[in-house]
Design an enzyme around this catalytic site. Structure first.
Site, mmCIF file in Angstrom:
data_model
loop_
_atom_site.group_PDB
_atom_site.id
_atom_site.type_symbol
_atom_site.label_atom_id
_atom_site.label_comp_id
_atom_site.label_asym_id
_atom_site.label_seq_id
_atom_site.Cartn_x
_atom_site.Cartn_y
_atom_site.Cartn_z
ATOM 1 N N GLU A 134 11.903 1.905 -4.224
ATOM 2 C CA GLU A 134 11.647 3.282 -3.755
ATOM 3 C C GLU A 134 12.509 3.597 -2.547
ATOM 4 O OE1 GLU A 134 7.374 2.969 -3.541
ATOM 5 O OE2 GLU A 134 7.282 2.938 -5.733
ATOM 6 N N GLY A 142 1.240 -2.898 -6.223
ATOM 7 C CA GLY A 142 1.198 -1.575 -5.596
ATOM 8 C C GLY A 142 -0.165 -0.932 -5.796
ATOM 9 N N GLY A 143 -0.237 -0.006 -6.766
ATOM 10 C CA GLY A 143 -1.450 0.775 -7.011
ATOM 11 C C GLY A 143 -2.743 -0.028 -7.012
ATOM 12 N N SER A 186 3.281 -2.595 -11.981
ATOM 13 C CA SER A 186 2.055 -2.357 -12.755
ATOM 14 C C SER A 186 1.204 -3.603 -12.981
ATOM 15 C CB SER A 186 2.393 -1.678 -14.089
ATOM 16 O OG SER A 186 2.989 -0.412 -13.855
ATOM 17 N N GLU A 207 11.209 -6.786 -9.402
ATOM 18 C CA GLU A 207 10.434 -5.586 -9.715
ATOM 19 C C GLU A 207 11.268 -4.645 -10.574
ATOM 20 O OE1 GLU A 207 7.040 -4.949 -6.688
ATOM 21 O OE2 GLU A 207 8.779 -3.802 -6.068
ATOM 22 N N GLY A 212 4.670 1.567 -10.987
ATOM 23 C CA GLY A 212 3.824 2.764 -10.976
ATOM 24 C C GLY A 212 3.757 3.470 -12.322
ATOM 25 N N TRP A 238 0.815 -1.219 0.000
ATOM 26 C CA TRP A 238 0.000 0.000 0.000
ATOM 27 C C TRP A 238 0.850 1.272 0.000
ATOM 28 C CZ3 TRP A 238 -4.544 -1.255 3.973
ATOM 29 C CH2 TRP A 238 -5.280 -2.317 3.456
ATOM 30 N N LYS A 239 2.146 1.119 0.136
ATOM 31 C CA LYS A 239 3.080 2.262 0.112
ATOM 32 C C LYS A 239 2.631 3.336 1.110
ATOM 33 C CE LYS A 239 4.390 0.989 -4.514
ATOM 34 N NZ LYS A 239 4.967 1.356 -5.786
ATOM 35 N N HIS A 292 12.859 -2.440 -1.246
ATOM 36 C CA HIS A 292 12.023 -1.931 -2.334
ATOM 37 C C HIS A 292 12.786 -0.843 -3.092
ATOM 38 C CE1 HIS A 292 8.769 0.004 -4.499
ATOM 39 N NE2 HIS A 292 8.104 -1.125 -4.352
HETATM 40 P P1 PGA Z 1 2.844 -0.840 -8.817
HETATM 41 O O1 PGA Z 1 3.904 -1.012 -7.623
HETATM 42 O O2 PGA Z 1 2.017 -2.103 -8.836
HETATM 43 O O3 PGA Z 1 2.026 0.374 -8.434
HETATM 44 O O4 PGA Z 1 3.616 -0.663 -10.061
HETATM 45 C C1 PGA Z 1 4.508 -2.252 -7.366
HETATM 46 C C2 PGA Z 1 5.498 -2.114 -6.236
HETATM 47 O O5 PGA Z 1 6.135 -1.066 -6.118
HETATM 48 O O6 PGA Z 1 5.665 -3.029 -5.432
#
Ligand code: PGA
Length: 265
Positions: free
Chosen positions: A98, A248-249, A227, A181, A187, A11-12, A96
């Site tokens: 990020e 993620g999203g 994604s 990833e 994203g 869920w970030k 991750h």
């Molecule tokens: P995303 O993110 O599905 O929004 O691309 C995946 C993730 O960062 O784990």
């Protein structure tokens, strides 16, 4: 070898506790339909308690998005693995992209975190041999950037991340989960093709075999992340090498997330 499919929602930095509770309750209503797929929800730290309240007693597991490698001490603003365990978590995302990109996490730091999580896991299992179940499963993320892929460096990069990440563990990482990833797919709405994912997963499993031996490498699940949505999940899961997804999203939308889980069956 048959590995249990897994879908984890990252869920970030989204959801307040009240929204997280609502979302988790909505997802939990479908929990009886999830097996044999394993589901892990990873809310931000502040929503962990709210999500735990909603999923406790179901098969859904709770995960965190990061942890410190020390168990306790003067590390203002940090959270340790044992704190996560005490809050209902049995999994944690580590490394991750990020965190690598925005918070300067290096392969070496990620290695320390992975060691800490796996050690905690082993300690829990030793303390409670009777009811063995996974306690602090690390979801170890790695993947190349767009520039690295365009320069033909994908395999070199993910091999380095894997090797340093798993360096000197000193025990069998049988609880480890890996998430491939590609950074360019996170994203962006551009997902890796099933073939690209499968190729990277196969490569990672080969490297894992030489690091930890083939029987163990066959057991370790490799998720794809970047994604993933209800439309593309089916084609990704059709690949034998793709053991599930880190989403993620799309994990913030109940309907979509539930559809992704069902595609993993
Ligand atoms: P995303 O993110 O599905 O929004 O691309 C995946 C993730 O960062 O784990």
């Amino acid at each position: 070898m048959k590995r249990l499919r897994l879908v984890a929602g990252n869920w970030k930095m989204n959801t307040t506790p009240s929204f997280a509770r609502e979302l988790a309750y909505a997802i939990a209503r479908y929990a009886p339909e999830f097996p044999p797929v394993e589901v892990i929800l990873c809310p931000p730290f502040t929503s962990i308690a709210a999500v735990w309240e909603a999923i406790k007693g179901t098969t859904i597991r709770l995960g965190a998005q990061n942890m410190h490698f020390e168990n306790e001490g003067p590390f203002t603003g940090e959270i340790s693995g044992s704190m996560l365990l005490g809050s209902g978590c049995s999994a944690v995302i580590i490394g991750h992209s990020e965190r690598r990109r925005h918070f300067g996490e290096t392969d070496q730091l990620i290695n320390k975190k992975l060691k800490a999580a796996l050690l905690l896991n082993t300690a829990c299992i030793l303390a409670d041999e009777e009811s063995y179940h996974p306690r602090a499963t690390p979801i170890f993320c790695l993947g190349e950037t767009l520039e690295e892929r365009q320069n033909g460096k994908t395999f070199e990069i993910i091999e380095r991340q894997l090797k340093i990440g798993l360096d000197g563990l000193g025990f069998d990482p049988d609880q480890l989960i890996i998430a491939y990833e590609p950074v360019w797919a996170i994203g962006t709405g551009v997902n890796a093709t099933p073939q690209q994912a499968s190729e990277a997963h196969r490569f990672l499993r080969e490297k894992l075999s030489s690091l930890v031996g083939s029987p163990l490498a066959q057991k370790i699940r490799i998720l794809y992340g970047g994604s993933v949505n209800a439309e593309n999940a089916g084609a990704l899961f059709a690949e034998e090498e793709v053991d599930g997804a880190l989403v993620g999203g799309a994990s913030l939308k109940m309907d979509e997330f539930v559809r992704i889980v069902k595609k993993a069956k």
